[in-house]
Scaffold this motif. Structure first.
Motif, PDB file in Angstrom:
ATOM      1  N   ARG A 153       0.814  -1.346   0.143  1.00  0.00           N
ATOM      2  CA  ARG A 153       0.004  -0.080   0.052  1.00  0.00           C
ATOM      3  C   ARG A 153       0.911   1.111   0.110  1.00  0.00           C
ATOM      4  O   ARG A 153       0.319   2.266  -0.345  1.00  0.00           O
ATOM      5  CB  ARG A 153      -0.937   0.085   1.215  1.00  0.00           C
TER       6      ARG A 153
ATOM      7  N   TYR B 247      -4.541  -2.929  -4.078  1.00  0.00           N
ATOM      8  CA  TYR B 247      -4.208  -1.723  -3.158  1.00  0.00           C
ATOM      9  C   TYR B 247      -5.131  -0.595  -3.256  1.00  0.00           C
ATOM     10  O   TYR B 247      -4.526   0.719  -3.151  1.00  0.00           O
ATOM     11  CB  TYR B 247      -2.695  -1.733  -3.391  1.00  0.00           C
TER      12      TYR B 247
ATOM     13  N   VAL C  96      -7.425   2.013  -2.307  1.00  0.00           N
ATOM     14  CA  VAL C  96      -8.021   2.793  -1.284  1.00  0.00           C
ATOM     15  C   VAL C  96      -9.128   3.700  -1.755  1.00  0.00           C
ATOM     16  O   VAL C  96      -9.976   3.658  -1.374  1.00  0.00           O
ATOM     17  CB  VAL C  96      -6.963   3.460  -0.444  1.00  0.00           C
ATOM     18  N   ASP C  97      -8.679   4.320  -2.939  1.00  0.00           N
ATOM     19  CA  ASP C  97      -9.671   5.167  -3.468  1.00  0.00           C
ATOM     20  C   ASP C  97      -9.916   4.808  -4.993  1.00  0.00           C
ATOM     21  O   ASP C  97      -9.090   4.711  -5.829  1.00  0.00           O
ATOM     22  CB  ASP C  97      -8.712   6.655  -3.895  1.00  0.00           C
ATOM     23  N   TYR C  98     -11.187   4.274  -5.083  1.00  0.00           N
ATOM     24  CA  TYR C  98     -11.490   3.528  -6.392  1.00  0.00           C
ATOM     25  C   TYR C  98     -11.433   4.326  -7.655  1.00  0.00           C
ATOM     26  O   TYR C  98     -11.756   3.933  -8.522  1.00  0.00           O
ATOM     27  CB  TYR C  98     -12.670   2.752  -5.989  1.00  0.00           C
TER      28      TYR C  98
ATOM     29  N   GLU D 289      -0.516  -6.867   4.400  1.00  0.00           N
ATOM     30  CA  GLU D 289      -1.046  -5.722   4.218  1.00  0.00           C
ATOM     31  C   GLU D 289      -2.600  -5.841   4.488  1.00  0.00           C
ATOM     32  O   GLU D 289      -3.162  -4.674   4.637  1.00  0.00           O
ATOM     33  CB  GLU D 289      -0.756  -5.060   2.881  1.00  0.00           C
TER      34      GLU D 289
ATOM     35  N   GLY E 121      -4.926  -6.590   2.421  1.00  0.00           N
ATOM     36  CA  GLY E 121      -5.461  -6.367   1.057  1.00  0.00           C
ATOM     37  C   GLY E 121      -6.286  -7.489   0.699  1.00  0.00           C
ATOM     38  O   GLY E 121      -6.239  -8.463   1.145  1.00  0.00           O
TER      39      GLY E 121
ATOM     40  N   ASP F 229     -14.294  -4.160   4.157  1.00  0.00           N
ATOM     41  CA  ASP F 229     -13.341  -3.480   4.992  1.00  0.00           C
ATOM     42  C   ASP F 229     -11.896  -4.269   5.088  1.00  0.00           C
ATOM     43  O   ASP F 229     -12.022  -5.339   5.074  1.00  0.00           O
ATOM     44  CB  ASP F 229     -13.742  -2.933   6.288  1.00  0.00           C
ATOM     45  N   ARG F 230     -10.961  -3.443   5.409  1.00  0.00           N
ATOM     46  CA  ARG F 230      -9.636  -4.170   5.692  1.00  0.00           C
ATOM     47  C   ARG F 230      -9.799  -5.147   7.099  1.00  0.00           C
ATOM     48  O   ARG F 230      -9.052  -6.202   6.873  1.00  0.00           O
ATOM     49  CB  ARG F 230      -8.406  -3.219   6.123  1.00  0.00           C
TER      50      ARG F 230
END
Length: 968
Positions: free
Chosen positions: A399, A435, A437-439, A636, A638, A645-646
């Motif tokens: 990440r 990885y 986070v922002d799609y 991570e 991921g 969610d993580r």
């Protein structure tokens, strides 16, 4: 070696070779050879006996003619006669001729074996070496049967000379590779291992090659070699170049032996003995220290030998993965090679660092070299080195650096070599998804990927982006806006049109408020690409158009006009024509509510393993990325599904991963939908149940419904093995495909077919973990009398099974005569350093060799009455605990292999079957009647046979006809 006497020059041979070389044409050469062959034939057939020298000379000429590419059909006996000579040169030529020309099926093999036995027992070291070399060169099964028990005795005998020991060790290695079932060390094991302490370095070098090969197959038997190998390695590493003068190569002491010792240690987990482990760590540190020292020679041979030992030591450090200090030091050492002027060193460094990146101890150290690796990706001239650099970037990605690495790989894609573009596209797609986070960044990345390398973007990639966009509400508007802008480019790749058509058809309403992207503008933009696309893409666009009618009623007239035109409703392609007609009719007659229901927004896709990852594994080969990928995912937190969610619960991830089978898992081509109640795969599993006839899989090691094992013991926590031997069962009597065995590590599938007395069975071994299975071996044995009743030939399997990979083994089966036992399959492999051992019965039963036979009622009962002797009939009465389903019972009887005869028995409730059991020795007819008593829930079977044999066990098979649970 004995001195060559003056008369051994063979002047006639020299003249013949000179004549051949002086020939001006092919015809002249053939003419000279035919003349010589005629002369040699006359000499061999002449009345005058030839002396040893003449025989040797003529045999040499024949050998030379054969090496020129001409067939030799005589002279073999003369070569065999040379073996009995006491002269070295004559015996040498005889052995040379036999090694090159004699076929393993030759009638002379017995004579040759007798001559070899005489030489092995002569105690003459020169003759013994010649005999051993011949055995190794021929390496036939017949020779293995004759000498496999004799050579180990020569190898460990105290009075055997060192040169003979070397030849014996290498000869035994050759026989073991060709016929491993015949080379049984047994009592010689400990003495062979102790050859590592031999004074002669040549003997140790030869012996370690043999021990390494034996250890890979039988690691437990040879585990005592670890301490001896560490001791010998320590003595070599700590010695100066002058201490081993005869075995020092350009100032590097015994480099070949050092490499072989390090390779042997990779067959075992780290030593448990603290003293041995400490000594080994000291050796590895010394090797790393010596790599930092200034070279003692500028010659390339010195650096090659030194680096060979270093890379083998690093491989051992990576294999152990337990010493953080050594892993970091190894990484730093490899980092220095990344900018070395030698291309091969750069390649090896990148390859080794890919493996180091998967270790939690060295991952951060690998990341420090990211700039160097990126530079290698851009500037390397060798495409193979660039590919390894791309692999390393993929392995070191997490990440913290995902955006940088993805951006660099996208930049490189524009100029990348065509041979690696598809693989690069898959890796970029996986990293962007994993990885993200922002799609919105993920959507931008995939659309850029399609723009840059659209021809190499497989269906799995654009399928996946659509799945994720549909599953995430927060990115749908952005995706619609971005793909709308991308479609405005004059030259737009067809994959971009597919993504645009799908997303705008679903979410175009989210951007319709902007006049620049009004509904009509969206439709015109998509339709402007229509005529440039292939048929599948046009079909997708037609579906998008009908979606537009639901989303934007104001576009209905325009779209209906398009659907109504001749190019659509009269299209030569049936699919396009059908869609156009049906969509036009749907839009015309359906009410708004019906249209909204039929064309409602796609529901979220179930979370699943990324099909892109499966595609990459298939592209790269089994397990090429699975270990790194899963270790990074674990480190991570991921995910590959783009949702959740993580901190998602592990059980939830397991269930979601199991909800949809992996696209790459159906290796047999017999997938059906997953059965209800199937146990979910573990979170790390990359395999699913792919067998069409398999029932629900039990979560324990035993496969109760479809496996050939039942009531398998669960291993204790202190056990070295997670797999233990279980009892056999007859679940596969009425079917040929299914899951034979499954536990938390391994899945074994089976697919078989039989014809007359021959059968072929395919076994599929699936590694359900993310860790490599090492020393993977399978052995099929026929216990007791079964050896003479059943002939089973197996093809070897690969010794390494990568994480998430599946390998196949083929078994050829021949039924020689009747049998009642089943062959045993033994599987051994190493998982995480621990030896796993599993023994189970293969589902080979006598009914597999049934040939269905049709008979009339008259013939059946006439034959039935003839078979009246007690030894010709077997009967069973058994109770069914469940209801008697007629269709199920018929299907099972057909699965038994017999023909189900209708309208034969006067009682229509009874079932009548007939068949012929095919064996190599004879054919045996079998008649069968099943008489159900529905009121008493009792069934009676009667099975007479043509002759008295073990076929009385056939009624026992009926006990396993589901859904009956039988009490005998």
């Amino acid at each position: 070696m004995p001195a060559v006497s003056k008369g051994d020059g063979m002047r006639g041979l020299a003249v013949f070779i000179s004549d051949i070389r002086n020939c001006k044409s092919k015809e002249a050469e053939i003419k000279r050879i035919n003349k010589e062959l005629a002369n040699i034939r006359s000499k061999f057939k002449g009345d005058k006996a030839l002396d040893g020298y003449s025989k040797k000379k003529y045999v040499c000429k024949l050998l030379f003619i054969f090496l020129l590419g001409h067939d030799i059909d005589f002279g073999h006996m003369e070569a065999v006669n040379l073996l009995s000579s006491n002269k070295y040169t004559e015996k040498q030529i005889g052995y040379l001729f036999i090694s090159v020309l004699v076929n393993s099926n030759s009638e002379l093999i017995r004579l040759i074996n007798n001559a070899i036995k005489n030489d092995l027992s002569s105690r003459n070291p020169t003759f013994m070496c010649l005999a051993l070399h011949c055995i190794a060169n021929v390496g036939s099964r017949e020779m293995a049967e004759a000498f496999a028990s004799e050579i180990p005795r020569i190898l460990v005998a105290g009075d055997t000379m060192d040169s003979v020991k070397q030849s014996a060790a290498l000869c035994l290695l050759r026989l073991y590779k060709t016929s491993p079932d015949l080379v049984l060390m047994g009592e010689w094991t400990s003495r062979v291992v102790h050859l590592l302490n031999d004074q002669h370095m040549g003997v140790v070098t030869a012996a370690i090659s043999l021990i390494t090969c034996l250890s890979q197959k039988n690691p437990d038997e040879f585990k005592t070699c670890v301490s001896l190998a560490v001791s010998r390695l320590s003595r070599i590493v700590s010695s100066a170049s002058t201490d081993l003068q005869d075995y020092t190569y350009y100032f590097v002491p015994a480099p070949w032996l050092s490499c072989k010792l390090l390779r042997l240690l990779q067959c075992y987990p780290p030593p448990e003995d603290g003293a041995v482990k400490g000594r080994l760590v000291e050796c590895l540190e010394t090797i790393l220290n010596k790599a930092q020292e200034p070279p003692k020679s500028k010659k390339v041979q010195h650096s090659n030998a030194k680096n060979a030992i270093l890379f083998e030591a690093i491989s051992l450090i990576i294999h152990y993965d337990s010493e953080p200090n050594l892993l970091v030091r190894a990484c730093n050492q490899l980092g220095q090679f990344l900018q070395h002027r030698e291309t091969n060193l750069r390649y090896l460094a990148l390859e080794s660092m890919c493996t180091l990146a998967s270790s939690e101890f060295s991952h951060e150290a690998v990341k420090t070299h990211i700039e160097t690796v990126i530079n290698a990706l851009k500037t390397e001239r060798d495409v193979s080195v660039r590919q390894r650099a791309a692999d390393l970037l993929y392995a070191m990605c997490d990440r913290s650096n995902a955006k940088q690495i993805v951006a660099e790989m996208l930049s490189y894609l524009e100029t990348a070599d065509y041979s690696i573009r598809e693989e690069m596209v898959l890796k970029v797609a996986i990293l962007a998804e994993k990885y993200a986070v922002d799609y919105s960044w993920y959507v931008d990345t995939i659309l850029n990927l399609i723009r840059i390398a659209g021809d190499y973007v497989s269906e799995e990639v654009w399928y996946r982006v659509i799945q994720i966009v549909i599953n995430r509400d927060d990115v749908q508007g952005y995706a619609a806006k971005t793909v709308f802008e991308a479609l405005q480019a004059p030259a737009c790749h067809e994959n971009m049109v597919k993504v645009g058509g799908y997303i705008l058809g679903e979410f175009g309403n989210l951007i319709a408020g902007d006049p620049r992207s009004s509904p009509l503008v969206q439709f015109n933009l998509l339709h402007s690409k229509f005529h440039l696309c292939s048929v599948p893409t046009r079909a997708l666009l037609l579906s998008a158009y009908i979606k537009f009618i639901n989303l934007f009623p104001e576009t209905k007239a325009t779209i209906q006009e398009v659907l109504r035109c001749d190019s659509q409703i009269r299209n030569s392609d049936v699919e396009l024509q059908q869609r156009a007609v049906e969509y036009l009719k749907l839009s015309s007659i359906a009410s708004t509510d019906v249209l909204a229901t039929v064309l409602e927004e796609m529901p979220p896709f179930p979370e699943r393993e990324s099909s892109i990852l499966a595609k990459l594994k298939k592209k790269k080969g089994p397990g090429a990325v699975s270990v790194t990928e899963l270790e990074d995912s674990k480190r991570e937190g991921g995910e590959l599904n783009g949702g959740g969610d993580r901190g998602q619960d592990t059980a939830t991830m397991a269930a979601s991963n199991a909800s949809t089978p992996s696209p790459s898992a159906d290796l047999l081509g017999i997938r059906s939908t997953a059965p209800l109640g199937a146990a979910p795969a573990s979170a790390g599993s990359l395999l699913v149940d792919v067998f069409s006839e398999a029932g629900p899989t039990a979560p324990s090691a035993a496969v109760n419904d479809d496996g050939f094992l039942r009531d398998l013991e669960q291993p204790t926590e202190t056990s070295d093995s997670l797999l233990v031997e279980g009892s056999g069962d007859l679940e596969f009597v009425c079917k040929n495909n299914g899951v034979l065995f499954e536990n938390q590590l391994l899945q074994i599938g089976i697919k078989s077919e039989y014809r007359q007395n021959l059968g072929r069975m395919y076994l599929f071994y699936g590694n359900k973990t993310s860790v490599q299975f090492a020393s993977f071996t399978t052995t099929v044995s026929c216990p007791g009398e079964l050896q003479s009743q059943l002939n089973v030939q197996t093809k070897p399997v690969e010794p390494l099974v990568e994480g998430g990979a599946q390998i196949q083994q083929v078994l050829n089966i021949e039924c020689l005569t009747d049998f009642s036992d089943a062959p045993l399959l033994n599987i051994k492999f190493r998982y995480g350093g621990a030896l796993q051992n599993l023994t189970l019965k293969l589902p080979v039963t006598i009914n597999k060799f049934f040939q269905p036979t049709e008979m009339t009622s008259h013939d059946f009962f006439q034959r039935w009455k003839q078979l009246s002797q007690p030894q010709q009939e077997a009967q069973k009465i058994f109770k069914a605990n469940n209801s008697m389903d007629t269709e199920v019972l018929k299907a099972k009887l057909l699965g038994l292999g017999t023909a189900l005869l209708d309208n034969v028995d006067p009682n229509p409730e009874n079932y009548v079957c007939a068949g012929v059991i095919q064996t190599k020795s004879q054919q045996v007819g079998c008649l069968l009647r099943l008489e159900p008593n529905a009121q008493a829930q009792v069934q009676h079977t009667d099975s007479p046979e043509r002759v008295s044999h073990n076929y009385s066990s056939i009624p026992n098979f009926l006990h396993y006809l589901s859904p009956y649970s039988v009490n005998i």
